[in-house]
Design an enzyme around this catalytic site. Structure first.
Site, mmCIF file in Angstrom:
data_model
loop_
_atom_site.group_PDB
_atom_site.id
_atom_site.type_symbol
_atom_site.label_atom_id
_atom_site.label_comp_id
_atom_site.label_asym_id
_atom_site.label_seq_id
_atom_site.Cartn_x
_atom_site.Cartn_y
_atom_site.Cartn_z
ATOM 1 N N GLY A 60 -0.070 13.834 37.406
ATOM 2 C CA GLY A 60 -0.596 15.025 37.842
ATOM 3 C C GLY A 60 0.163 16.231 37.120
ATOM 4 O O GLY A 60 0.006 17.364 38.001
ATOM 5 N N SER A 88 -3.666 16.244 52.278
ATOM 6 C CA SER A 88 -4.117 17.492 52.256
ATOM 7 C C SER A 88 -4.546 17.653 53.691
ATOM 8 O O SER A 88 -4.580 16.449 54.497
ATOM 9 C CB SER A 88 -5.478 17.481 51.482
ATOM 10 N N SER A 89 -4.420 18.975 54.388
ATOM 11 C CA SER A 89 -4.747 18.913 55.597
ATOM 12 C C SER A 89 -6.085 18.916 55.983
ATOM 13 O O SER A 89 -6.321 18.814 57.362
ATOM 14 C CB SER A 89 -4.147 20.683 56.190
ATOM 15 N N CYS A 90 -6.961 18.623 55.053
ATOM 16 C CA CYS A 90 -8.216 18.436 55.659
ATOM 17 C C CYS A 90 -8.656 16.775 55.922
ATOM 18 O O CYS A 90 -9.564 16.617 56.572
ATOM 19 C CB CYS A 90 -9.264 18.489 54.266
ATOM 20 N N TYR A 120 -13.374 13.126 50.295
ATOM 21 C CA TYR A 120 -12.102 13.220 49.860
ATOM 22 C C TYR A 120 -11.139 12.989 51.079
ATOM 23 O O TYR A 120 -10.257 12.435 50.731
ATOM 24 C CB TYR A 120 -12.049 14.825 49.533
ATOM 25 N N LYS A 132 -8.113 10.355 51.156
ATOM 26 C CA LYS A 132 -6.714 10.621 51.452
ATOM 27 C C LYS A 132 -6.315 9.875 52.671
ATOM 28 O O LYS A 132 -5.206 9.285 52.668
ATOM 29 C CB LYS A 132 -6.619 12.111 51.577
ATOM 30 N N ASN A 134 -2.661 25.073 52.525
ATOM 31 C CA ASN A 134 -3.321 25.602 51.485
ATOM 32 C C ASN A 134 -1.962 26.193 50.774
ATOM 33 O O ASN A 134 -1.080 26.823 51.002
ATOM 34 C CB ASN A 134 -3.931 26.884 51.948
ATOM 35 N N HIS A 154 -10.060 28.148 45.618
ATOM 36 C CA HIS A 154 -9.693 28.122 46.888
ATOM 37 C C HIS A 154 -9.697 29.949 47.269
ATOM 38 O O HIS A 154 -9.608 30.432 46.547
ATOM 39 C CB HIS A 154 -8.247 27.627 47.353
HETATM 40 N N1 LIG Z 1 -4.316 22.876 45.892
HETATM 41 C C1 LIG Z 1 -4.228 22.898 47.236
HETATM 42 O O1 LIG Z 1 -4.274 24.048 47.704
HETATM 43 C C2 LIG Z 1 -3.536 21.756 47.991
HETATM 44 C C3 LIG Z 1 -3.447 21.832 49.200
HETATM 45 C C4 LIG Z 1 -3.073 20.656 49.763
HETATM 46 C C5 LIG Z 1 -2.855 19.523 49.150
HETATM 47 N N2 LIG Z 1 -2.996 19.461 48.043
HETATM 48 C C6 LIG Z 1 -2.798 18.236 47.068
HETATM 49 O O2 LIG Z 1 -1.977 18.205 46.143
HETATM 50 C C7 LIG Z 1 -2.311 17.278 45.137
HETATM 51 C C8 LIG Z 1 -2.506 17.892 43.630
HETATM 52 O O3 LIG Z 1 -3.392 18.941 43.907
HETATM 53 P P1 LIG Z 1 -3.285 20.238 42.896
HETATM 54 O O4 LIG Z 1 -3.766 21.452 43.552
HETATM 55 O O5 LIG Z 1 -2.209 20.376 41.906
HETATM 56 O O6 LIG Z 1 -4.410 19.723 41.636
HETATM 57 P P2 LIG Z 1 -4.750 20.036 40.224
HETATM 58 O O7 LIG Z 1 -4.278 21.097 39.970
HETATM 59 O O8 LIG Z 1 -6.419 19.754 40.092
HETATM 60 O O9 LIG Z 1 -4.003 18.721 39.318
HETATM 61 C C9 LIG Z 1 -4.357 17.732 39.541
HETATM 62 C C10 LIG Z 1 -3.986 16.634 38.214
HETATM 63 O O10 LIG Z 1 -4.425 15.222 38.399
HETATM 64 C C11 LIG Z 1 -5.024 15.034 37.311
HETATM 65 N N3 LIG Z 1 -5.881 13.872 37.245
HETATM 66 C C12 LIG Z 1 -6.793 13.597 37.857
HETATM 67 N N4 LIG Z 1 -7.627 12.625 37.527
HETATM 68 C C13 LIG Z 1 -6.952 12.079 36.649
HETATM 69 C C14 LIG Z 1 -6.806 10.829 36.260
HETATM 70 N N5 LIG Z 1 -8.008 10.129 36.230
HETATM 71 N N6 LIG Z 1 -5.796 10.625 35.083
HETATM 72 C C15 LIG Z 1 -4.842 11.363 35.109
HETATM 73 N N7 LIG Z 1 -4.660 12.447 35.604
HETATM 74 C C16 LIG Z 1 -5.510 12.654 36.465
HETATM 75 C C17 LIG Z 1 -5.320 16.147 36.501
HETATM 76 O O11 LIG Z 1 -5.258 16.017 35.054
HETATM 77 P P3 LIG Z 1 -6.196 16.997 34.172
HETATM 78 O O12 LIG Z 1 -5.143 18.198 33.883
HETATM 79 O O13 LIG Z 1 -6.285 15.962 32.802
HETATM 80 O O14 LIG Z 1 -7.693 17.270 35.052
HETATM 81 C C18 LIG Z 1 -4.402 17.211 37.057
HETATM 82 O O15 LIG Z 1 -3.374 17.513 36.235
HETATM 83 C C19 LIG Z 1 -3.875 16.753 45.561
HETATM 84 O O16 LIG Z 1 -3.547 15.604 45.974
HETATM 85 C C20 LIG Z 1 -4.069 17.701 46.393
HETATM 86 O O17 LIG Z 1 -4.798 17.018 47.649
HETATM 87 C C21 LIG Z 1 -3.319 20.352 47.065
#
Ligand SMILES: NC(=O)c1ccc[n+]([C@@H]2O[C@H](COP(=O)([O-])OP(=O)(O)OC[C@H]3O[C@@H](n4cnc5c(N)ncnc54)[C@H](OP(=O)(O)O)[C@@H]3O)[C@@H](O)[C@H]2O)c1
Length: 308
Positions: free
Chosen positions: A11, A108-110, A137, A141, A166, A180
């Site tokens: 990712g 995630s906190s959810c 979701y 997780k 967050n 968000h």
């Molecule tokens: N954002 C928040 O506030 C937050 C808070 C708490 C926890 N988190 C956790 O942190 C983690 C990352 O979140 P993020 O915010 O960085 O998400 P994000 O920006 O949407 O990034 C997710 C990445 O995963 C890749 N991906 C998804 N499906 C895939 C697949 N089938 N094969 C290969 N790559 C794939 C996506 O690739 P593409 O670029 O090709 O789509 C993207 O690069 C998650 O587990 C999330 O639950 C996030």
């Protein structure tokens, strides 16, 4: 982690994955492996198993996931459950088969019960019903946490699950239909300023309290924990401090330089009154967040794509 360690960051184009790559680069790690979705679809068990067996990384970070706001989570329930289960199962099992001893799973906190006591302790996992809108979701997780925990118990692996609060920062999602609260407020304030609006409408009453962590601080915590290891089933990562949505909106307005007034649209839902992680376990391990909310929002605003 030795400086020559081979580290697979999944990712890497996302907000968390890109922050992890920045952090690892800054700490001098030279052998960071990344693959785009076109090169390696993490939904394919065969492709992931073969890739890990061939590459033999020393460490794996699971920052790939299907992520979205409440609306997307609620509307695409099957996709959120299926894709997240597959990504984490393929990576955790594939890493185990390839002999990877340390792996980090991002949750995630959810995952915590909807109505649990505040601040939220790790022990509250599975003590009550989840929020319905993102239940698929959260279930995916929770399965990931349990997978990591089970490989540790059955096979002696050291797979760590971290639950960030967050997040915000570079490479955040600023699409207003699916973003968000913090990125949405930043973009709306910026656009209100450009249009010369006198008012800036914020959803809800402004009274709910939320916690926000700058994503580079999260990446710092993840690398810190990967280096030293953590034996517990899961670990919260946050600042340990929360603000009201009103305070957040005022800080955003100040940084953006929008001089109109805030109007709260109370017809829109507030969500839960408070959501704050208890980070005392993380603090006991010697880590704390460094970026203040004000500094973090300024950094996020400076790198926001809608300003380009
Ligand atoms: N954002 C928040 O506030 C937050 C808070 C708490 C926890 N988190 C956790 O942190 C983690 C990352 O979140 P993020 O915010 O960085 O998400 P994000 O920006 O949407 O990034 C997710 C990445 O995963 C890749 N991906 C998804 N499906 C895939 C697949 N089938 N094969 C290969 N790559 C794939 C996506 O690739 P593409 O670029 O090709 O789509 C993207 O690069 C998650 O587990 C999330 O639950 C996030």
């Amino acid at each position: 982690m030795n400086p020559n360690a081979k580290i697979f960051v999944t990712g890497h184009r996302g907000m968390v994955g890109s922050a992890l790559v920045r952090q690892l680069n800054a700490e001098g790690y030279q052998r960071i492996i990344t693959r785009s979705r076109d090169q390696l679809d993490l939904l394919s068990q065969t492709a992931v198993t073969e890739f890990l067996a061939t590459e033999q990384p020393d460490y794996v970070f699971i920052a790939a996931a299907k992520v979205g706001g409440i609306q997307a989570n609620n509307q695409y329930r099957a996709d959120f459950l299926y894709q997240n289960l597959m990504i984490e199962a393929n990576l955790i099992h594939g890493a185990h088969l390839a002999g990877v001893q340390r792996l980090m799973f991002l949750g995630s906190s959810c995952i915590y019960p909807r109505d649990c006591a505040q601040p939220i302790k790790e022990e509250y996992l599975l003590t009550g019903p989840l929020e319905q809108t993102n239940e698929p979701y959260a279930i995916a997780k929770i399965a990931g946490i349990k997978l990591a925990e089970s490989y540790n118990r059955q096979y002696g692996r050291e797979y760590i699950s971290v639950m960030p609060t967050n997040l915000y920062g570079p490479n955040d999602n600023y699409d207003l239909a699916n973003s968000h609260v913090l990125p949405a407020l930043l973009r709306k304030a910026h656009e209100a300023k450009l249009r010369g609006d006198s008012e800036y409408v914020v959803w809800g009453s402004g009274t709910p309290r939320r916690e926000f962590l700058y994503v580079d601080d999260l990446a710092d915590a993840c690398v810190y924990l990967m280096k030293q290891g953590y034996a517990g089933p899961l670990l919260n990562v946050g600042t340990g401090e929360d603000v009201t949505i009103r305070e957040l909106a005022e800080t955003v307005m100040d940084i953006v330089g929008f001089e109109g007034r805030i109007v709260f649209d109370s017809t829109k839902p507030d969500g839960t009154p408070r959501k704050l992680l208890d980070v005392s376990k993380l603090a006991a391990l010697g880590w704390r967040a460094r970026t203040s909310l004000r500094d973090g929002i300024r950094l996020a605003y400076d790198s926001a794509p809608f300003r380009a």
